[in-house]
Motif scaffolding. Structure first.
Motif, mmCIF file in Angstrom:
data_model
loop_
_atom_site.group_PDB
_atom_site.id
_atom_site.type_symbol
_atom_site.label_atom_id
_atom_site.label_comp_id
_atom_site.label_asym_id
_atom_site.label_seq_id
_atom_site.Cartn_x
_atom_site.Cartn_y
_atom_site.Cartn_z
ATOM 1 N N LEU A 1 12.233 5.949 8.375
ATOM 2 C CA LEU A 1 11.680 4.590 8.427
ATOM 3 C C LEU A 1 12.443 3.617 7.523
ATOM 4 N N ARG B 1 -0.635 -4.203 5.943
ATOM 5 C CA ARG B 1 0.605 -4.970 5.703
ATOM 6 C C ARG B 1 0.461 -6.429 6.173
ATOM 7 N N TYR C 1 -4.640 11.872 -0.083
ATOM 8 C CA TYR C 1 -3.381 11.858 0.661
ATOM 9 C C TYR C 1 -2.667 13.194 0.470
ATOM 10 N N PRO D 1 2.448 13.184 15.287
ATOM 11 C CA PRO D 1 1.307 12.955 14.396
ATOM 12 C C PRO D 1 0.643 11.624 14.726
ATOM 13 N N LEU E 1 12.518 8.506 -1.102
ATOM 14 C CA LEU E 1 12.916 7.111 -0.908
ATOM 15 C C LEU E 1 14.130 6.780 -1.773
ATOM 16 N N HIS F 1 12.464 11.303 15.986
ATOM 17 C CA HIS F 1 12.486 12.002 17.270
ATOM 18 C C HIS F 1 13.122 11.178 18.380
ATOM 19 N N GLY G 1 0.826 -1.205 0.000
ATOM 20 C CA GLY G 1 0.000 0.000 0.000
ATOM 21 C C GLY G 1 0.857 1.250 0.000
ATOM 22 N N ALA G 2 0.294 2.312 -0.521
ATOM 23 C CA ALA G 2 0.968 3.610 -0.473
ATOM 24 C C ALA G 2 -0.001 4.699 -0.902
ATOM 25 N N ALA H 1 15.160 -1.797 1.759
ATOM 26 C CA ALA H 1 13.952 -2.602 1.544
ATOM 27 C C ALA H 1 12.707 -1.784 1.861
ATOM 28 N N GLY H 2 12.739 -0.500 1.517
ATOM 29 C CA GLY H 2 11.588 0.366 1.798
ATOM 30 C C GLY H 2 11.423 0.522 3.303
ATOM 31 N N GLN I 1 13.951 9.959 5.047
ATOM 32 C CA GLN I 1 12.805 9.170 5.547
ATOM 33 C C GLN I 1 13.368 8.155 6.533
ATOM 34 N N ARG J 1 7.928 9.721 -4.361
ATOM 35 C CA ARG J 1 8.788 8.603 -3.928
ATOM 36 C C ARG J 1 10.248 8.899 -4.246
ATOM 37 N N LYS K 1 6.762 -1.500 10.523
ATOM 38 C CA LYS K 1 5.373 -1.121 10.294
ATOM 39 C C LYS K 1 5.082 0.122 11.108
ATOM 40 N N ASN K 2 4.089 0.878 10.715
ATOM 41 C CA ASN K 2 3.631 1.958 11.580
ATOM 42 C C ASN K 2 2.871 1.314 12.732
ATOM 43 N N TYR L 1 -3.017 8.906 13.660
ATOM 44 C CA TYR L 1 -4.252 8.654 12.917
ATOM 45 C C TYR L 1 -5.161 7.815 13.804
HETATM 46 N N1 EPU Z 1 7.749 11.316 9.348
HETATM 47 C C1 EPU Z 1 8.687 11.944 10.145
HETATM 48 N N2 EPU Z 1 10.011 11.681 9.931
HETATM 49 C C2 EPU Z 1 10.430 10.805 8.979
HETATM 50 C C3 EPU Z 1 9.489 10.150 8.176
HETATM 51 C C4 EPU Z 1 8.142 10.426 8.380
HETATM 52 O O1 EPU Z 1 8.355 12.740 11.011
HETATM 53 O O2 EPU Z 1 11.641 10.626 8.849
HETATM 54 C C5 EPU Z 1 6.326 11.633 9.518
HETATM 55 C C6 EPU Z 1 5.823 12.504 8.362
HETATM 56 O O3 EPU Z 1 6.018 13.849 8.620
HETATM 57 C C7 EPU Z 1 4.348 12.166 8.305
HETATM 58 C C8 EPU Z 1 4.308 10.722 8.754
HETATM 59 O O4 EPU Z 1 5.549 10.454 9.414
HETATM 60 O O5 EPU Z 1 3.641 12.914 9.242
HETATM 61 C C9 EPU Z 1 4.070 9.750 7.605
HETATM 62 O O6 EPU Z 1 5.149 9.800 6.688
HETATM 63 P P1 EPU Z 1 5.011 9.301 5.154
HETATM 64 O O7 EPU Z 1 3.865 9.963 4.504
HETATM 65 O O8 EPU Z 1 6.345 9.422 4.534
HETATM 66 O O9 EPU Z 1 4.590 7.784 5.248
HETATM 67 P P2 EPU Z 1 5.018 6.594 6.228
HETATM 68 O O10 EPU Z 1 3.887 6.355 7.169
HETATM 69 O O11 EPU Z 1 6.356 6.847 6.807
HETATM 70 C C10 EPU Z 1 3.904 4.731 4.776
HETATM 71 C C11 EPU Z 1 4.285 3.397 4.167
HETATM 72 C C12 EPU Z 1 5.144 3.588 2.921
HETATM 73 C C13 EPU Z 1 4.343 4.398 1.933
HETATM 74 C C14 EPU Z 1 3.967 5.746 2.571
HETATM 75 C C15 EPU Z 1 3.103 6.590 1.705
HETATM 76 C C16 EPU Z 1 4.357 1.845 6.041
HETATM 77 C C17 EPU Z 1 5.206 0.985 6.917
HETATM 78 N N3 EPU Z 1 4.995 2.591 5.152
HETATM 79 O O12 EPU Z 1 5.110 5.360 5.217
HETATM 80 O O13 EPU Z 1 5.391 2.310 2.375
HETATM 81 O O14 EPU Z 1 5.083 4.625 0.735
HETATM 82 O O15 EPU Z 1 3.226 5.498 3.810
HETATM 83 O O16 EPU Z 1 1.803 6.098 1.679
HETATM 84 O O17 EPU Z 1 3.137 1.805 6.149
HETATM 85 C C18 EPU Z 1 6.952 0.518 2.273
HETATM 86 O O18 EPU Z 1 6.100 -0.180 2.820
HETATM 87 O O19 EPU Z 1 8.067 0.052 1.950
HETATM 88 C C19 EPU Z 1 6.683 1.924 2.038
HETATM 89 C C20 EPU Z 1 7.606 2.746 1.548
#
Ligand code: EPU
Length: 340
Positions: free
Chosen positions: A300, A165, A197, A263, A229, A281, A129-130, A238-239, A298, A225, A243-244, A265
């Motif tokens: 993550l 996931r 989004y 932040p 990324l 952080h 998902g994305a 590996a992306g 990023q 991306r 997980k969140n 949800y």
């Molecule tokens: N954030 C930070 N610092 C960071 C990264 C993110 O503060 O270094 C905060 C951002 O400011 C934002 C929130 O985290 O408020 C979310 O960040 P982002 O939109 O980049 O998405 P993500 O939750 O970090 C998820 C997926 C990604 C997908 C993106 C976009 C998971 C584990 N990851 O990342 O998936 O591309 O959303 O939808 O759910 C993957 O699975 O390999 C992947 C890249």
């Protein structure tokens, strides 16, 4: 004809670019070869490593079994109704090339999932998902070979039990099936686009587009991306490594008093918190130890910064991140990447 090779490096087969070996290796391009490979493993009582695009695994040691590279190829379509088509892609098709093929044919539904690394066959495993969509939104069915019985079974959306996931293939079905192909129901006209989004909205605005086509959305996603990324062809990764986390909303309420800008949800009893924020952080964003780092754009994403990292080094780095986040936020991050 299936040929089995011995002592092969898996470096080209994992996007982290980790150099470990497998005792046995074969690449299969049809179901008969797959069955022969599985029979070979069964007779020798070898563990199996099924390789798709290698974009969601971390190899921490040499593999003492049979690694099977799944290279089933092909895309076919079947008319469904006046507004939709069923598109079937074989497991070994590259995901992004498949998305582009659908866009070329004006089939809508996968555009938000542009540029995700990996192959079609692994997409249902973790319900990729994305940017506001997941494959469960367009998934129709998949067929899989039962490793024990060699029967080919069909799984509809419900049977796949998709979650965030998550799927049947990561739980009860783990190590029991080889996904052979996946069928998506895509729109041929009146596309239902998803641009809620935040990052897509701002990217489209920057591109000066107010009524986006599916191609525009794909382009916006590609731009987002690429901006944060790392390209696995250039820097091993590996992306998202974790997980969140989904935590009880009560814990979130407590944390919010101390960390006002965190932040989140909320969704009733549970609240999803971005792991990237927690990692950043806790002081890890961009930090490098030895050959491994957290990506500077990023947090993550863990990267093989020098190209020389071992899987164990990457694993240990991820453990340190888990420990830091846990001591600061009482949240235990879960790895999204499969550890082998
Ligand atoms: N954030 C930070 N610092 C960071 C990264 C993110 O503060 O270094 C905060 C951002 O400011 C934002 C929130 O985290 O408020 C979310 O960040 P982002 O939109 O980049 O998405 P993500 O939750 O970090 C998820 C997926 C990604 C997908 C993106 C976009 C998971 C584990 N990851 O990342 O998936 O591309 O959303 O939808 O759910 C993957 O699975 O390999 C992947 C890249």
């Amino acid at each position: 004809m299936m040929t089995i090779q011995e002592n092969i490096s898996l470096q080209p087969y994992n996007t982290f670019g980790v150099a470990t070996n497998t005792h046995f290796f074969t690449e299969i391009t049809n179901v008969e070869e797959l069955k022969s490979a599985l029979t070979f493993a069964k007779e020798k009582e070898l563990p199996l490593l099924l390789l798709g695009g290698g974009s969601n695994i971390l190899l921490t040691k040499d593999f003492e079994g049979l690694a099977i590279k799944l290279s089933l190829k092909g895309i076919s379509t079947q008319e469904n109704d006046e507004n939709s088509v069923l598109v079937t892609a074989e497991a070994g098709e590259n995901w992004h090339q498949f998305v582009l093929w659908c866009l070329d044919h004006q089939y809508g539904g996968l555009e938000n999932l542009s540029l995700i690394p990996g192959n079609v066959g692994t997409s249902p495993m973790q319900n990729i998902g994305a940017y506001g969509t997941e494959i469960k939104d367009t998934f129709f069915e998949c067929t899989a070979l039962n490793i024990e019985t060699f029967n080919i079974e069909t799984f509809n959306k419900e049977q796949c039990q998709f979650g965030y996931r998550e799927s049947f293939f990561k739980r009860e079905g783990k190590n029991k099936y080889v996904i052979l192909n996946v069928t998506f129901q895509l729109t041929t006209q009146h596309h239902k686009t998803s641009v809620e989004y935040g990052a897509i909205q701002s990217e489209l605005e920057e591109m000066g587009i107010s009524t986006p086509t599916i191609q525009d959305i794909s382009n916006a996603v590609i731009r987002i991306r690429q901006s944060k990324l790392p390209d696995p062809k250039l820097i091993g990764n590996a992306g998202s490594f974790f997980k969140n986390p989904v935590i009880p909303t009560s814990l979130y309420e407590t944390l919010k008093q101390k960390f006002e800008n965190m932040p989140a949800y909320p969704n009733g009893e549970f609240t999803k918190v971005p792991a990237g924020w927690l990692i950043e952080h806790s002081g890890w964003k961009g930090k490098q130890i030895g050959n491994v780092a957290s990506h500077a754009k990023q947090a993550l994403v863990i990267i093989n910064a020098t190209g020389e990292a071992s899987g164990q080094e990457i694993f240990d780095f991820s453990t340190q991140i888990i420990d830091s986040v846990k001591s600061q936020y009482s949240i235990e991050l879960e790895r999204e990447v499969n550890i082998i």
